[in-house]
Motif scaffolding. Sequence first.
Motif, PDB file in Angstrom:
ATOM      1  N   ARG A  27       6.990  40.861 121.191  1.00 26.16           N
ATOM      2  CA  ARG A  27       6.990  40.335 122.565  1.00 26.16           C
ATOM      3  C   ARG A  27       8.410  40.040 123.038  1.00 26.16           C
ATOM      4  O   ARG A  27       8.757  40.295 124.184  1.00 26.16           O
ATOM      5  N   TYR A  28       9.241  39.496 122.149  1.00 26.38           N
ATOM      6  CA  TYR A  28      10.632  39.207 122.504  1.00 26.38           C
ATOM      7  C   TYR A  28      11.354  40.500 122.882  1.00 26.38           C
ATOM      8  O   TYR A  28      12.051  40.559 123.904  1.00 26.38           O
ATOM      9  N   VAL A  29      11.193  41.532 122.087  1.00 23.04           N
ATOM     10  CA  VAL A  29      11.862  42.807 122.368  1.00 23.04           C
ATOM     11  C   VAL A  29      11.329  43.414 123.658  1.00 23.04           C
ATOM     12  O   VAL A  29      12.095  43.976 124.444  1.00 23.04           O
ATOM     13  N   GLN A  30      10.037  43.264 123.921  1.00 25.94           N
ATOM     14  CA  GLN A  30       9.476  43.767 125.180  1.00 25.94           C
ATOM     15  C   GLN A  30      10.114  43.074 126.375  1.00 25.94           C
ATOM     16  O   GLN A  30      10.477  43.729 127.357  1.00 25.94           O
ATOM     17  N   ARG A  31      10.255  41.751 126.287  1.00 28.01           N
ATOM     18  CA  ARG A  31      10.882  40.995 127.390  1.00 28.01           C
ATOM     19  C   ARG A  31      12.342  41.412 127.567  1.00 28.01           C
ATOM     20  O   ARG A  31      12.806  41.631 128.692  1.00 28.01           O
ATOM     21  N   GLN A  32      13.069  41.519 126.477  1.00 29.88           N
ATOM     22  CA  GLN A  32      14.480  41.883 126.555  1.00 29.88           C
ATOM     23  C   GLN A  32      14.659  43.306 127.095  1.00 29.88           C
ATOM     24  O   GLN A  32      15.591  43.569 127.845  1.00 29.88           O
ATOM     25  N   THR A  33      13.768  44.200 126.724  1.00 30.69           N
ATOM     26  CA  THR A  33      13.827  45.580 127.225  1.00 30.69           C
ATOM     27  C   THR A  33      13.614  45.604 128.734  1.00 30.69           C
ATOM     28  O   THR A  33      14.306  46.331 129.457  1.00 30.69           O
ATOM     29  N   ALA A  34      12.695  44.805 129.228  1.00 27.43           N
ATOM     30  CA  ALA A  34      12.449  44.735 130.674  1.00 27.43           C
ATOM     31  C   ALA A  34      13.663  44.169 131.403  1.00 27.43           C
ATOM     32  O   ALA A  34      14.057  44.681 132.460  1.00 27.43           O
ATOM     33  N   ILE A  35      14.291  43.150 130.842  1.00 25.19           N
ATOM     34  CA  ILE A  35      15.493  42.564 131.454  1.00 25.19           C
ATOM     35  C   ILE A  35      16.633  43.579 131.451  1.00 25.19           C
ATOM     36  O   ILE A  35      17.347  43.725 132.456  1.00 25.19           O
ATOM     37  N   MET A  71      24.695  47.244 128.020  1.00 26.73           N
ATOM     38  CA  MET A  71      25.048  47.809 126.717  1.00 26.73           C
ATOM     39  C   MET A  71      24.924  46.763 125.612  1.00 26.73           C
ATOM     40  O   MET A  71      24.418  47.065 124.521  1.00 26.73           O
ATOM     41  N   LYS A  72      25.356  45.549 125.886  1.00 26.90           N
ATOM     42  CA  LYS A  72      25.254  44.474 124.895  1.00 26.90           C
ATOM     43  C   LYS A  72      23.786  44.188 124.569  1.00 26.90           C
ATOM     44  O   LYS A  72      23.418  44.024 123.401  1.00 26.90           O
ATOM     45  N   MET A  73      22.950  44.136 125.615  1.00 28.18           N
ATOM     46  CA  MET A  73      21.527  43.893 125.394  1.00 28.18           C
ATOM     47  C   MET A  73      20.889  45.019 124.590  1.00 28.18           C
ATOM     48  O   MET A  73      20.071  44.774 123.700  1.00 28.18           O
ATOM     49  N   MET A  74      21.274  46.252 124.881  1.00 27.53           N
ATOM     50  CA  MET A  74      20.721  47.391 124.154  1.00 27.53           C
ATOM     51  C   MET A  74      21.092  47.324 122.674  1.00 27.53           C
ATOM     52  O   MET A  74      20.261  47.618 121.811  1.00 27.53           O
ATOM     53  N   GLU A  75      22.320  46.937 122.373  1.00 26.55           N
ATOM     54  CA  GLU A  75      22.732  46.798 120.978  1.00 26.55           C
ATOM     55  C   GLU A  75      21.890  45.737 120.272  1.00 26.55           C
ATOM     56  O   GLU A  75      21.436  45.940 119.140  1.00 26.55           O
ATOM     57  N   GLU A  76      21.675  44.604 120.946  1.00 26.73           N
ATOM     58  CA  GLU A  76      20.871  43.525 120.362  1.00 26.73           C
ATOM     59  C   GLU A  76      19.432  43.985 120.140  1.00 26.73           C
ATOM     60  O   GLU A  76      18.847  43.754 119.077  1.00 26.73           O
ATOM     61  N   ILE A  77      18.878  44.652 121.131  1.00 25.93           N
ATOM     62  CA  ILE A  77      17.495  45.122 121.035  1.00 25.93           C
ATOM     63  C   ILE A  77      17.353  46.132 119.900  1.00 25.93           C
ATOM     64  O   ILE A  77      16.399  46.061 119.113  1.00 25.93           O
ATOM     65  N   MET A  78      18.284  47.055 119.791  1.00 18.45           N
ATOM     66  CA  MET A  78      18.212  48.055 118.719  1.00 18.45           C
ATOM     67  C   MET A  78      18.287  47.383 117.351  1.00 18.45           C
ATOM     68  O   MET A  78      17.583  47.781 116.414  1.00 18.45           O
ATOM     69  N   GLY A  79      19.111  46.371 117.217  1.00 19.97           N
ATOM     70  CA  GLY A  79      19.183  45.634 115.960  1.00 19.97           C
ATOM     71  C   GLY A  79      17.866  44.963 115.625  1.00 19.97           C
ATOM     72  O   GLY A  79      17.419  44.982 114.472  1.00 19.97           O
ATOM     73  N   LYS A  80      17.230  44.371 116.633  1.00 19.20           N
ATOM     74  CA  LYS A  80      15.940  43.716 116.420  1.00 19.20           C
ATOM     75  C   LYS A  80      14.863  44.734 116.039  1.00 19.20           C
ATOM     76  O   LYS A  80      14.051  44.481 115.154  1.00 19.20           O
ATOM     77  N   ILE A  81      14.868  45.875 116.716  1.00 18.10           N
ATOM     78  CA  ILE A  81      13.856  46.890 116.438  1.00 18.10           C
ATOM     79  C   ILE A  81      14.009  47.436 115.022  1.00 18.10           C
ATOM     80  O   ILE A  81      13.021  47.657 114.328  1.00 18.10           O
ATOM     81  N   LYS A  82      15.246  47.633 114.583  1.00 16.83           N
ATOM     82  CA  LYS A  82      15.464  48.122 113.215  1.00 16.83           C
ATOM     83  C   LYS A  82      14.910  47.156 112.177  1.00 16.83           C
ATOM     84  O   LYS A  82      14.444  47.573 111.124  1.00 16.83           O
ATOM     85  N   ALA A  83      14.963  45.863 112.478  1.00 19.18           N
ATOM     86  CA  ALA A  83      14.510  44.839 111.533  1.00 19.18           C
ATOM     87  C   ALA A  83      13.011  44.571 111.618  1.00 19.18           C
ATOM     88  O   ALA A  83      12.464  43.874 110.767  1.00 19.18           O
ATOM     89  N   MET A  84      12.336  45.107 112.613  1.00 15.26           N
ATOM     90  CA  MET A  84      10.915  44.828 112.809  1.00 15.26           C
ATOM     91  C   MET A  84      10.062  45.576 111.790  1.00 15.26           C
ATOM     92  O   MET A  84      10.400  46.668 111.367  1.00 15.26           O
ATOM     93  N   ALA A  85       8.949  44.946 111.441  1.00 19.75           N
ATOM     94  CA  ALA A  85       7.960  45.571 110.569  1.00 19.75           C
ATOM     95  C   ALA A  85       6.596  44.974 110.909  1.00 19.75           C
ATOM     96  O   ALA A  85       6.517  43.824 111.333  1.00 19.75           O
ATOM     97  N   PRO A  86       5.543  45.741 110.719  1.00 22.01           N
ATOM     98  CA  PRO A  86       4.213  45.189 110.968  1.00 22.01           C
ATOM     99  C   PRO A  86       3.962  43.987 110.059  1.00 22.01           C
ATOM    100  O   PRO A  86       4.455  43.933 108.937  1.00 22.01           O
ATOM    101  N   GLY A  87       3.193  43.035 110.559  1.00 17.22           N
ATOM    102  CA  GLY A  87       2.900  41.827 109.795  1.00 17.22           C
ATOM    103  C   GLY A  87       2.044  42.113 108.569  1.00 17.22           C
ATOM    104  O   GLY A  87       1.249  43.052 108.560  1.00 17.22           O
ATOM    105  N   GLN A 122       6.536  52.454 119.183  1.00 22.32           N
ATOM    106  CA  GLN A 122       6.953  53.757 119.705  1.00 22.32           C
ATOM    107  C   GLN A 122       7.187  53.695 121.211  1.00 22.32           C
ATOM    108  O   GLN A 122       8.131  54.313 121.720  1.00 22.32           O
ATOM    109  N   ASN A 123       6.344  52.951 121.932  1.00 17.85           N
ATOM    110  CA  ASN A 123       6.545  52.788 123.374  1.00 17.85           C
ATOM    111  C   ASN A 123       7.884  52.118 123.660  1.00 17.85           C
ATOM    112  O   ASN A 123       8.605  52.521 124.584  1.00 17.85           O
ATOM    113  N   LEU A 124       8.205  51.082 122.886  1.00 12.30           N
ATOM    114  CA  LEU A 124       9.496  50.406 123.057  1.00 12.30           C
ATOM    115  C   LEU A 124      10.649  51.365 122.795  1.00 12.30           C
ATOM    116  O   LEU A 124      11.628  51.384 123.543  1.00 12.30           O
ATOM    117  N   MET A 125      10.541  52.140 121.750  1.00 12.78           N
ATOM    118  CA  MET A 125      11.604  53.102 121.432  1.00 12.78           C
ATOM    119  C   MET A 125      11.769  54.111 122.573  1.00 12.78           C
ATOM    120  O   MET A 125      12.893  54.453 122.938  1.00 12.78           O
TER     121      MET A 125
END
Length: 109
Positions: free
Chosen positions: A29-37, A61-77, A93-96
């Motif tokens: 959800r955090y990454v979804q919000r940040q992607t929209a911003i 660009m700064k936000m994209m770097e942060e988001i990409m870092g978060k996405i790389k660290a994400m894993a299903p619960g 996949q939609n976020l990517m």
Amino acid sequence: MKSSLATAVFIGFTLVAGSALGAPDESLRYVQRQTAIAKQKLIAAQVAHGTERRTLMAQHMKMMEEIMGKIKAMAPGPGMSMQHHEEWIVEHQNLMQQLIEQMAGQHQM
């Protein structure tokens, strides 16, 4: 009395657990919000000029770097059902895809 209390507790637990499993986890959800911003900043940058455009692009660009870092660290619960796992993958996949589209828009500028 005890059985009605136990039933109420069981129903409450089932509703909470079911809604928690059915919804995306907090990191998603955090990454979804940040992607929209970030998308809003990119759209604003596309219509801006000069210094304002450069500032908005730098923020994007700064936000994209942060988001990409978060996405790389994400894993299903852990303990997710197969259905929820598949839903998580689809959302990931939609976020990517959204990020790729934003990077393409950024590159065009």
